[in-house]
Write an enzyme that holds these catalytic residues in place. Structure first.
Site, PDB file in Angstrom:
ATOM      1  N   ASP A 305       0.842  -1.196   0.000  1.00  0.00           N
ATOM      2  CA  ASP A 305       0.000   0.000   0.000  1.00  0.00           C
ATOM      3  C   ASP A 305       0.882   1.253   0.000  1.00  0.00           C
ATOM      4  O   ASP A 305       1.204   1.791   1.047  1.00  0.00           O
ATOM      5  CB  ASP A 305      -0.907  -0.013   1.236  1.00  0.00           C
ATOM      6  CG  ASP A 305      -1.950   1.087   1.236  1.00  0.00           C
ATOM      7  OD1 ASP A 305      -2.231   1.635   0.164  1.00  0.00           O
ATOM      8  OD2 ASP A 305      -2.478   1.392   2.322  1.00  0.00           O
ATOM      9  N   GLU A 339      -2.824  10.106  -0.942  1.00  0.00           N
ATOM     10  CA  GLU A 339      -4.062   9.330  -0.925  1.00  0.00           C
ATOM     11  C   GLU A 339      -4.437   8.933   0.497  1.00  0.00           C
ATOM     12  O   GLU A 339      -5.611   8.921   0.854  1.00  0.00           O
ATOM     13  CB  GLU A 339      -3.907   8.070  -1.793  1.00  0.00           C
ATOM     14  CG  GLU A 339      -5.190   7.271  -1.973  1.00  0.00           C
ATOM     15  CD  GLU A 339      -5.459   6.256  -0.867  1.00  0.00           C
ATOM     16  OE1 GLU A 339      -6.599   5.771  -0.780  1.00  0.00           O
ATOM     17  OE2 GLU A 339      -4.533   5.954  -0.081  1.00  0.00           O
ATOM     18  N   GLU A 340      -3.446   8.627   1.323  1.00  0.00           N
ATOM     19  CA  GLU A 340      -3.719   8.048   2.631  1.00  0.00           C
ATOM     20  C   GLU A 340      -4.429   8.996   3.590  1.00  0.00           C
ATOM     21  O   GLU A 340      -5.267   8.570   4.365  1.00  0.00           O
ATOM     22  CB  GLU A 340      -2.414   7.558   3.281  1.00  0.00           C
ATOM     23  CG  GLU A 340      -1.779   6.367   2.592  1.00  0.00           C
ATOM     24  CD  GLU A 340      -2.603   5.092   2.697  1.00  0.00           C
ATOM     25  OE1 GLU A 340      -3.695   5.114   3.302  1.00  0.00           O
ATOM     26  OE2 GLU A 340      -2.161   4.068   2.165  1.00  0.00           O
ATOM     27  N   ASP A 367      -4.518  -0.049  -6.297  1.00  0.00           N
ATOM     28  CA  ASP A 367      -4.348   0.298  -4.888  1.00  0.00           C
ATOM     29  C   ASP A 367      -5.024  -0.746  -4.013  1.00  0.00           C
ATOM     30  O   ASP A 367      -5.747  -0.426  -3.070  1.00  0.00           O
ATOM     31  CB  ASP A 367      -4.926   1.694  -4.612  1.00  0.00           C
ATOM     32  CG  ASP A 367      -4.657   2.164  -3.183  1.00  0.00           C
ATOM     33  OD1 ASP A 367      -3.756   1.594  -2.536  1.00  0.00           O
ATOM     34  OD2 ASP A 367      -5.360   3.073  -2.708  1.00  0.00           O
ATOM     35  N   HIS A 437      -1.469  -0.846   6.446  1.00  0.00           N
ATOM     36  CA  HIS A 437      -1.266   0.212   7.445  1.00  0.00           C
ATOM     37  C   HIS A 437      -0.485  -0.254   8.672  1.00  0.00           C
ATOM     38  O   HIS A 437      -0.648   0.304   9.763  1.00  0.00           O
ATOM     39  CB  HIS A 437      -2.601   0.798   7.888  1.00  0.00           C
ATOM     40  CG  HIS A 437      -3.343   1.517   6.804  1.00  0.00           C
ATOM     41  ND1 HIS A 437      -4.569   2.134   7.018  1.00  0.00           N
ATOM     42  CD2 HIS A 437      -3.051   1.735   5.490  1.00  0.00           C
ATOM     43  CE1 HIS A 437      -4.982   2.702   5.901  1.00  0.00           C
ATOM     44  NE2 HIS A 437      -4.074   2.452   4.952  1.00  0.00           N
TER      45      HIS A 437
END
Length: 477
Positions: A305, A339-340, A367, A437
């Site tokens: 990611d 993006e996060e 993604d 994450h």
């Protein structure tokens, strides 16, 4: 003479039957044009599996730069890296697109613990993105466990001075783990906003994963419209710790939980989207975008990611050039920033596209990790959706069986329009939330062959979209 006549008759019947058989094969199999496409797709896969550069690009990005949280020095290094590799591939033009991004920093490593039946237990914990810090000594309070935002709201003022523990787990009966993620991520995103309104002291959230392990999962949270004086610290604890804490609360409902974190939000920082393109040979004013996001969370190396999405997107252009495929429309590769925790890069890209009156006719985003390809989700009008689904017989030999209506991706969705066909690359999802994450999202968790199969899958659908989509189904502006 009689023998010659019989021979000629036999030959005529054999040729006639052969021709009929060929017609039957063509009717049941591929048309002549589809055979050309099938050969081209096979070539793309062969090239990806024998001459790929994506794995070494990913090694460089993740191990020499690492986690790339927006606004950090690492993101600037990643921008420079992205510009360099695009130029090495030989794209017709490469440029940086400025964008201001949020700059949240984690600070010192978080700590958490509690005592139950005289035993002190340390808890794996991490601050959620955009959370405020605790006081320097941390916070200590009794815990109330809830399973939903509604259950928390129902507590009302009973929350005051307490730590609210959101413990809704993934629905593991759902085969698509992204649906399970969507079914419980609201507690991570909005939990602090709900509980801060009623004077809670803090929020802890079960990590967003279908696994039971000791790795806390970070991710974005929001205070919504809450006044700043009501902001409360928010953190995630590991799924195993959540199970243990839940059991201990049943035995000791008055236990007190302690956690400490020193995160803060700094002023917005300058950054960039990285953009490169191959000009179209027939209608260069029409643009197909293929991309992933260059930023990542800071706990790991941002491999799945979204390092995999970034390198696969560039490899689409690399495979086109390697196989002398000259797109009719302009093929643009974009490494999106932020993006996060904000999607500022996506919004800036779409804003500039509109300002510059660019005609985007399609896009593809990766993604969802670098695991085994399964297919694509399609965000398009009904005509274009059916067209893409008609390519299943070309794509299914490579395991690409899923061609369903659905979302495309956070970074290309701002380009959505009636005559814009957006596609999301969809690999197998079963292992993705083991790493998502967390500190485990590292280069060694990516399988080289799976990554390369993904690159070839993406190149194949872009090849088909470029060849057929505009000329056959789209209304010219």
């Amino acid at each position: 003479m009689k023998k010659l006549s019989l021979l000629l008759l036999f030959t005529f019947l054999w040729v006639s039957c052969d021709q009929k058989q060929k017609k039957i094969i063509n009717k049941k199999g591929l048309s002549s044009e589809e055979k050309i496409d099938s050969t081209k797709i096979k070539t793309l896969f062969n090239s990806a599996l024998t001459q790929s550069k994506s794995y070494e690009w990913l090694r460089d990005l993740t191990q020499n730069i690492g986690g790339r949280l927006s606004g950090s020095p690492e993101t600037q290094k990643a921008v420079e890296w992205g510009k360099k590799v695009m130029k090495e591939v030989g794209l017709d033009s490469v440029w940086l697109q400025p964008v201001m991004v949020p700059h949240w920093v984690r600070g010192e490593k978080e700590i958490a613990n509690y005592t139950s039946n005289g035993i002190k237990k340390n808890v794996p914990i991490c601050a959620l993105g955009f959370s405020v810090a605790t006081p320097k000594a941390g916070i200590l309070a009794e815990v109330i466990e809830v399973k939903s935002l509604d259950e928390a709201r129902a507590l009302g003022n009973k929350m005051k001075g307490k730590i609210i523990f959101f413990n809704r787990s993934f629905d593991n009966t759902l085969i698509n783990t992204f649906k399970a993620y969507g079914g419980c991520v609201d507690q991570r995103v909005r939990g602090a906003a709900v509980c801060g309104e009623f004077g809670a002291k803090g929020v802890i959230v079960r990590s967003m994963t279908n696994s039971v392990d000791d790795y806390p999962h970070t991710g974005i949270m929001s205070y919504g419209n809450l006044p700043k004086e009501k902001y409360i610290p928010a953190a995630a604890i590991s799924s195993r710790a959540a199970n243990v804490l839940s059991d201990d609360l049943k035995l000791n409902p008055n236990l007190k939980f302690h956690f400490k974190q020193s995160c803060k939000t700094l002023p917005d920082a300058p950054s960039f989207n990285v953009v490169g393109e191959i000009k179209g040979t027939e209608t260069p004013e029409n643009i197909f975008v293929v991309g992933g996001h260059l930023d990542s969370w800071d706990l790991g190396e941002g491999a799945h990611d979204d390092g995999t999405g970034v390198v696969q997107s560039l490899e689409v252009a690399y495979l086109f050039k390697k196989n002398n495929i000259k797109p009719k429309n302009t093929l643009r590769v974009v490494f999106f920033m932020n993006e996060e925790n904000g999607t500022r890069g996506a919004k800036k890209y779409a804003e500039l596209a509109k300002l510059n009156k660019e005609n985007h006719i399609g896009g593809l985003e990766s993604d969802a990790g670098g695991h085994t390809p399964r297919g694509f989700s399609i965000d398009a009008n009904s005509v274009n959706t059916k067209l893409l689904q008609s390519w299943k017989k070309l794509l299914s030999p490579y395991g690409l069986h899923d061609l369903d209506k659905g979302g495309s991706g956070a970074d290309i969705s701002p380009l959505r329009g009636e005559n814009v066909t957006l596609v999301g690359y969809r690999p197998d999802s079963q292992r993705y939330f083991d790493y998502h994450h967390t500190s485990r999202d590292t280069f060694d968790k990516v399988n080289k062959r799976e990554l390369e199969l993904g690159s070839a899958s993406m190149a194949s659908i872009i090849y088909l979209m470029d060849k057929y989509l505009y000329s056959n189904t789209m209304v010219k502006p």
